[in-house]
Design a protein around this motif. Structure first.
Motif, short mmCIF file in Angstrom:
data_model
loop_
_atom_site.label_atom_id
_atom_site.label_comp_id
_atom_site.label_asym_id
_atom_site.label_seq_id
_atom_site.Cartn_x
_atom_site.Cartn_y
_atom_site.Cartn_z
N VAL A 138 -7.49 -13.65 23.69
CA VAL A 138 -7.00 -14.97 23.26
C VAL A 138 -8.16 -15.95 23.14
N GLN A 139 -9.06 -15.95 24.12
CA GLN A 139 -10.21 -16.85 24.08
C GLN A 139 -11.10 -16.53 22.88
N ILE A 140 -11.31 -15.26 22.61
CA ILE A 140 -12.15 -14.86 21.48
C ILE A 140 -11.51 -15.30 20.17
N GLU A 141 -10.19 -15.10 20.03
CA GLU A 141 -9.48 -15.54 18.82
C GLU A 141 -9.58 -17.05 18.65
N GLN A 142 -9.47 -17.79 19.75
CA GLN A 142 -9.60 -19.25 19.67
C GLN A 142 -11.02 -19.64 19.25
N ASP A 143 -12.02 -18.95 19.77
CA ASP A 143 -13.41 -19.24 19.41
C ASP A 143 -13.65 -18.97 17.92
N ILE A 144 -13.11 -17.87 17.42
CA ILE A 144 -13.26 -17.54 16.00
C ILE A 144 -12.59 -18.62 15.14
N ALA A 145 -11.38 -19.02 15.53
CA ALA A 145 -10.66 -20.05 14.77
C ALA A 145 -11.42 -21.37 14.78
N MET A 146 -11.99 -21.74 15.92
CA MET A 146 -12.77 -22.98 16.02
C MET A 146 -13.99 -22.91 15.10
N CYS A 147 -14.68 -21.77 15.10
CA CYS A 147 -15.85 -21.61 14.23
C CYS A 147 -15.47 -21.73 12.76
N GLU A 148 -14.35 -21.11 12.38
CA GLU A 148 -13.90 -21.18 10.98
C GLU A 148 -13.55 -22.60 10.58
N THR A 149 -13.00 -23.39 11.52
CA THR A 149 -12.61 -24.77 11.24
C THR A 149 -13.83 -25.69 11.18
N LYS A 150 -14.71 -25.59 12.17
CA LYS A 150 -15.86 -26.49 12.25
C LYS A 150 -17.01 -26.11 11.33
N PHE A 151 -17.15 -24.82 11.07
CA PHE A 151 -18.28 -24.33 10.28
C PHE A 151 -17.81 -23.37 9.18
N PRO A 152 -17.01 -23.85 8.23
CA PRO A 152 -16.39 -22.95 7.24
C PRO A 152 -17.39 -22.23 6.33
N SER A 153 -18.59 -22.75 6.17
CA SER A 153 -19.55 -22.10 5.28
C SER A 153 -20.42 -21.07 6.00
#
Length: 78
Positions: free
Chosen positions: A4-19
């Protein structure tokens, strides 16, 4: 490692750093002087390990020049 933590980290990265490309990593101690490092990725079946490497932790004075040169050459190809 908590998926769950890893999935949240991935989602945060995709949101904050989409490129950028997210390359999540995790570490786990296996013994008193052995550590495992994992690179993780999201796939069709969820989060999984894409690369796993194990390292022995040693005092700096036990490293030789040859050890350091080996690691330097290895890191150039990774």
């Amino acid at each position: 490692m908590n998926v769950v933590q890893i999935e949240q980290d991935i989602a945060m990265c995709e949101t904050k750093f989409p490129s950028l490309i997210c390359r999540p990593v995790a570490a786990q101690f296996m013994a008193s002087d052995l550590i495992a490092l994992f690179e993780l990725e999201e796939g069709d079946k969820g989060v999984g390990v894409s690369i796993e490497k194990h390292y022995r932790l040693v005092p700096a004075d036990q490293m030789t020049r040859e050890d350091l040169e080996t690691y330097r050459r290895r890191s150039e190809t990774d």
